[in-house]
Design an enzyme around this catalytic site. Structure first.
Site, PDB file in Angstrom:
ATOM      1  N   LYS A 207      18.103  46.104  53.273  1.00  0.00           N
ATOM      2  CA  LYS A 207      19.416  46.791  53.399  1.00  0.00           C
ATOM      3  C   LYS A 207      19.971  47.519  52.402  1.00  0.00           C
ATOM      4  CE  LYS A 207      18.840  44.107  57.289  1.00  0.00           C
ATOM      5  NZ  LYS A 207      18.711  44.967  58.264  1.00  0.00           N
ATOM      6  N   SER A 323      21.223  46.646  63.472  1.00  0.00           N
ATOM      7  CA  SER A 323      20.621  46.151  62.203  1.00  0.00           C
ATOM      8  C   SER A 323      21.330  44.487  62.307  1.00  0.00           C
ATOM      9  CB  SER A 323      21.358  47.054  60.965  1.00  0.00           C
ATOM     10  OG  SER A 323      21.143  46.341  59.896  1.00  0.00           O
TER      11      SER A 323
END
Length: 366
Positions: A207, A323
């Site tokens: 991420k 996400s």
């Protein structure tokens, strides 16, 4: 044969590899030399059961390797560390002790020690140990390859990108135990980071680092505020790749990193049937606003409003509305950091038609 049947067959063969390998190693290292000494100068014959183990072992080991490569939860560092230790111990023990004992046993039996072949186990160990050691050192302290497993970092990274992770960017750590032994740098806001997922540390996530320790982070409608200051945000234009339709491409600046992200300003769900323009198998696609009312309110999304604890970091994906990141499971402890993503070295998604995306190879990760 279905994919599930293949997976089950691989699992059975992979588990069978361990006992068969142990039997073959014990025989090759300890028992076969005795048979050779007794039969010399003639060629010693292996018992039928042992010969079967030797012949089936390559197939079983191949299945085990494939099983490891496709495993969702594989600690490759632990596997590589184990290979290094085992091959090193076998090579060292044979060189220091067992090789001399074989030669002495042959001499006592009145046989030429040169006629007794070195066990294949020792030969393989001597060949693999230096290679495994070099790879272990490089992978633990310098660079580590990583494959992007999802869409969560689109458009920066695509499912199927193979990237290089800088392991010394945030400090040198011992393999397996992940204990930091030397501080070489610290994470910066905007870095793309590989880390062990706090929910299940056996799984690696990737991420973008949004919040440093002590930062006050607010996120609503894909807009980020850090310590009361809104992150610079500009809509570049529509984003459509066939699988994601009617999304917006945005430009952001986090720390020293200028990057792109993608957002959907209205609630959305995966399409009920695959999109005609999507070239990825098993991906139905996402149509931003395709099934939403025109008056959908941006304020419907929940507000994330927390302060990053000491020794922790807040991570988010660039694909803001698809996400699984810190907004749902919290913060990443410093000891879970693996390294900084730096460059794409290959791309291949077997579910995407058209083969590798050659243009992505060599691209820097911003």
């Amino acid at each position: 044969m279905t994919g599930e049947m293949v997976s089950q067959l691989l699992a059975v063969l992979a588990w069978a590899a361990l006992p068969v390998a142990l039997i073959a190693i014990i025989d090759d290292w300890f028992l076969r030399p005795r048979r050779q000494i007794a039969a010399a100068p003639q060629e010693a014959r292996d018992p039928a059961a042992i010969a079967l183990a030797y012949h089936t072992l390559p197939i079983l080991l191949g299945a085990a390797v494939v099983r490891l490569l496709v495993a969702d939860r594989l600690d490759f560092s632990a596997v590589l560390f184990g290979i290094t230790v085992v091959t090193g111990v076998v090579w060292g023990l044979d060189a220091a002790l067992l090789g001399r004992r074989r030669a002495a046993a042959a001499a006592r039996a009145g046989k030429d020690p040169n006629l007794i072949r070195e066990p294949g186990t020792v030969d393989y160990a001597r060949s693999f140990f230096p290679v495994a050691l070099v790879v272990l050192v490089l992978r633990s302290f310098v660079f580590e390859p990583f494959r992007i497993p999802s869409d969560s970092m689109m458009p920066t990274l695509l499912d199927g990108d193979f990237i290089i992770v800088n392991k010394y960017a945030y400090g040198l750590r011992l393999p397996v135990v992940n204990h930091k032994i030397l501080a070489t740098g610290s994470p910066q806001r905007g870095d793309v980071v590989v880390f062990r997922w706090p929910v299940d540390p056996s799984v690696n996530f990737i991420k973008r680092l949004v919040g440093l320790p002590g930062d006050h982070i607010q996120v609503r409608n894909d807009r980020i505020t850090v310590n009361g200051l809104a992150v610079p945000f500009k809509i570049v234009g529509p984003y459509n790749d066939g699988c994601y339709v009617n999304f917006q491409l945005i430009a952001e600046r986090l720390g020293s990193h200028d990057h792109h992200a993608m957002v959907c300003p209205v609630p959305f769900q995966p399409t009920p049937s695959p999109l005609a323009g999507c070239n990825r198998r098993e991906v139905r696609g996402y149509n931003c606003g395709g099934d939403s009312e025109a008056g959908a309110l941006l304020g419907e999304t929940p507000l994330f409003d927390q302060v990053v604890p000491p020794g922790h970091y807040f991570m988010m994906g660039d694909n803001r509305d698809n996400s699984d990141d810190g907004r749902s499971w919290g913060f990443v402890p410093e000891e879970n950091l693996v390294g900084k993503a730096t460059r794409i070295w290959f791309n291949w998604d077997p579910k995407r038609s058209g083969g590798p995306l050659w243009s992505r190879i060599g691209s820097a990760i911003e």
